[in-house]
Write an enzyme that holds these catalytic residues in place. Structure first.
Site, mmCIF file in Angstrom:
data_model
loop_
_atom_site.group_PDB
_atom_site.id
_atom_site.type_symbol
_atom_site.label_atom_id
_atom_site.label_comp_id
_atom_site.label_asym_id
_atom_site.label_seq_id
_atom_site.Cartn_x
_atom_site.Cartn_y
_atom_site.Cartn_z
ATOM 1 N N GLY A 207 16.345 -5.516 12.519
ATOM 2 C CA GLY A 207 15.313 -5.555 11.488
ATOM 3 C C GLY A 207 14.155 -4.661 11.842
ATOM 4 N N PRO A 208 13.215 -4.500 10.916
ATOM 5 C CG PRO A 208 12.279 -4.197 8.820
ATOM 6 C CD PRO A 208 13.202 -5.088 9.564
ATOM 7 C CB THR A 211 10.866 -8.772 11.118
ATOM 8 O OG1 THR A 211 11.759 -8.189 12.076
ATOM 9 C CG2 THR A 211 10.510 -7.733 10.068
ATOM 10 C CD GLU A 431 -9.321 5.890 -5.815
ATOM 11 O OE1 GLU A 431 -8.371 5.163 -6.170
ATOM 12 O OE2 GLU A 431 -9.221 6.762 -4.947
ATOM 13 C CG HIS A 434 -5.022 6.766 -8.866
ATOM 14 N ND1 HIS A 434 -3.896 7.555 -8.917
ATOM 15 C CD2 HIS A 434 -5.783 7.268 -7.856
ATOM 16 C CE1 HIS A 434 -3.968 8.489 -7.987
ATOM 17 N NE2 HIS A 434 -5.114 8.349 -7.328
#
Length: 614
Positions: A207-208, A211, A431, A434
């Protein structure tokens, strides 16, 4: 550049100091002590001392007469020059003085021998042993060092010291369920042997980073209440050939002696990489010898004894196939990033360690922290507690947790960076560009917060979007909307200021990354259909992509990426042009307040009468 450590003296300095000490002992100290041990007197004093009864023992030498004077409870060794007196011995006998006293010169020789030879040799031996230890330490002779000659140096946690149970691990229910079977086997092995089943020899946690793979391994040992051996893959790598393999043998020997137990090898990809024959001697280098020994030991030990091998890695694609075959690491347990419910549970586990307000809503925090690992969530909780302390409060509030999420995402507020009025206005429009593009698209996540306060990550502002629900599939339309949202900031600059800035660099990078993935990996282009143009490796470490197509196809691929981004850029320009009044209104409000929430943004956007009272 001088790389020597300050205060580190060469070895010859210590030998010179020892030699000087020995010379001083022989030249100065020994003669001085010898002189001070015998008091010199004249012959008359000797005669008077005998007559007064102070002398009991006399030793007549060739040149001197040595005698001991006892007076007031003290004894003093004296000597005087010998005189020609033939009646001296008879006279001493009549006075009751013994002439059999020990020779002080012989004692002086012994004393001189001790000080001049025995003591220096002792100093040399002590100094040699001390220097040997220092050399061993500097060469890695300590725990885990090069001179430990095959000792594994694994950390051993006995069955009550870890204190970690499955209840301390949240958000990984599937992994815990798979590991519970191993715990049950260690508790009740006869239940499995009766039916003829054997427990997997090894389980690989993949896993990453962050985790909880290591935490899960410790929880298995805590639940099973068995010894837990923990060692990192890098600790097997040695400067001497064969030492890594020797450490593997020693580790499995210790495990068999303390069975049932759990052996955990963290970052096993350090020694478990694929063998490709690229070593200096046909691939048979130190790392591969260590791997070969690990494969042999896993085949050789008896799994029925209750020795379970756990390993963790975030690079499973780089492991040798021989390590992953049945009979070695039989079970592969994914430990993925937690989902929405898992993030909420992890936050609650870590929040037990700090004081929080009753009004804290962990579901809202978990939504805002989408994609965060367990370690990042723990950091969010800790940052919230630190912020509460900085503000002089005794507990953490909802605002502390929300700010800590922003710290993890964008860094701390950069208070010493003051934007000019023009730059501040440009960032405000950027901003809002966005946010306005995101709000006017149907498949976009709602705007949660907009700010133009600079952050330590380098961002001069950012727009945060938070999905209401967790979803794992993204449609083509959703990805296109994300690209349009990323281009909204640059589009606002072009529309209002008729100029562009460097502030869109990260937006351009993200938009290009999504557009390329849509065409090269997701098959979302009619010209390429369902043909993969890129191969992804290291999916848990950022997902490095490598092209697997011809140069002509790559050129066409780049052209399609540019066309896709340009279409979404034009769409963003049209959205902002159609809503230019709201763009001005929202940008002005953000310019004045610096930070606004999603609710404030939507209220202004939906209010036809103008800016509300907030």
């Amino acid at each position: 550049m001088d790389t020597k450590r300050p205060g580190k003296k060469p070895l010859y300095v210590y030998y010179m100091i020892a030699a000087i000490i020995i010379v001083l002992l022989n030249v100065l100290l020994v003669p001085a002590l010898q002189e001070r041990s015998v008091e010199r007197t004249n012959y008359t004093t000797f005669i008077k001392s005998v007559e007064k009864g102070y002398v009991k023992e006399v030793n007549i030498d060739t040149d001197f007469i040595f005698y001991v004077v006892e007076k007031d409870g003290t004894k003093v060794m004296c000597k005087t020059a010998k005189q020609e007196d033939p009646n001296l011995v008879r006279w001493l006998y009549e006075e009751g003085v013994s002439t059999d006293a020990p020779d002080p010169q012989k004692q002086s020789v012994i004393f001189s021998l001790i000080l001049g030879y025995v003591l220096p040799i002792g100093i040399f031996i002590f100094l040699g042993r001390w220097l040997s230890k220092k050399m061993m330490s500097s060469m890695g002779g300590g725990p885990g060092g090069a001179m430990s000659f095959g000792k594994s140096n694994a950390k051993v946690y006995v069955k009550s010291s870890t204190g970690i149970k499955f209840a301390d691990v949240a958000g990984e229910d599937e992994a815990k369920e798979l590991l519970t079977e191993i715990v049950d086997y260690l508790h009740n092995p006869q239940k499995y042997t009766e039916i003829g089943a054997s427990m997997p020899k090894g389980a690989l946690l993949v896993g990453p980073p962050g985790t909880g793979k290591t935490l899960l391994a410790k929880a298995v040992a805590g639940e099973a209440e068995v010894p837990f051996f923990s060692i990192s893959g890098s600790e097997f790598v040695e400067m001497f050939v064969g030492m890594g393999a020797a450490k593997v043998r020693d580790l499995f020997k210790q495990a068999n002696e303390k069975a049932p137990c759990i052996v955990f090898i963290d970052e096993i990809d350090t020694i478990g990489k694929k063998r490709d024959g690229a070593g200096f001697s046909g691939g048979n280098d130190e790392r591969e010898q260590t791997l070969n020994q690990l494969l042999t030991e896993m085949d050789g030990f008896d799994g029925s004894k209750g020795v379970v091998i756990l390993a963790a890695t975030n690079r499973p694609d780089s492991l040798d196939p021989a390590l992953l075959r049945p009979g070695r690491f039989d079970r592969r347990i994914p430990v993925e990033l937690p989902d929405l419910l898992g993030r909420e549970e992890i936050l609650k586990v870590h929040a037990k360690k700090i004081k929080i307000a009753d009004s804290v809503r962990f579901d809202e925090i978990a939504k805002a922290a989408a994609g965060a690992s367990g370690a990042e969530l723990a950091n969010i909780v800790n940052e919230a507690a630190l912020r509460a302390v900085r503000d002089g409060r005794k507990f953490a509030t909802q605002a502390d947790f929300e700010e800590s999420i922003e710290v993890v995402i964008a860094g701390y507020q950069k208070k010493n960076r003051v934007l000019s009025n023009k730059e501040k206005l440009i960032v405000s429009y950027h901003e809002i560009g966005h946010a306005l593009v995101a709000a006017k698209q149907t498949e976009s996540a709602p705007v949660h917060k907009i700010t133009i306060i600079p952050r330590t990550s380098g961002a001069l502002g950012y727009t945060m979007q938070v999905d209401e629900k967790e979803h794992f599939l993204m449609t083509k339309e959703e990805l296109e909307n994300k690209i349009a949202t990323f281009t909204g900031g640059r589009a606002a600059e072009e529309l209002i200021f008729h100029s562009i800035t460097t502030g869109a660099s990260n937006d351009i990078e993200q938009a290009t990354k999504i557009a390329r993935a849509m065409i090269s990996r997701y098959g979302m282009n009619e010209d390429f259909d369902m043909v993969a143009m890129e191969n992804v490796s290291n999916q848990y470490l950022g997902g490095d992509a490598s092209l697997s197509c011809s140069f002509e196809t790559q050129t066409l691929l780049d052209k399609k990426v540019v066309e896709l981004v340009r279409r979404q850029h034009e769409k963003a320009l049209k959205i902002l042009s159609d809503n230019i009044t709201k763009l001005h209104e929202l940008a002005k409000y953000l310019y004045e307040h610096e930070t606004i929430t999603g609710e404030e943004f939507m209220k202004i956007l939906n209010d036809n009468e103008g800016q509300p009272e907030i």
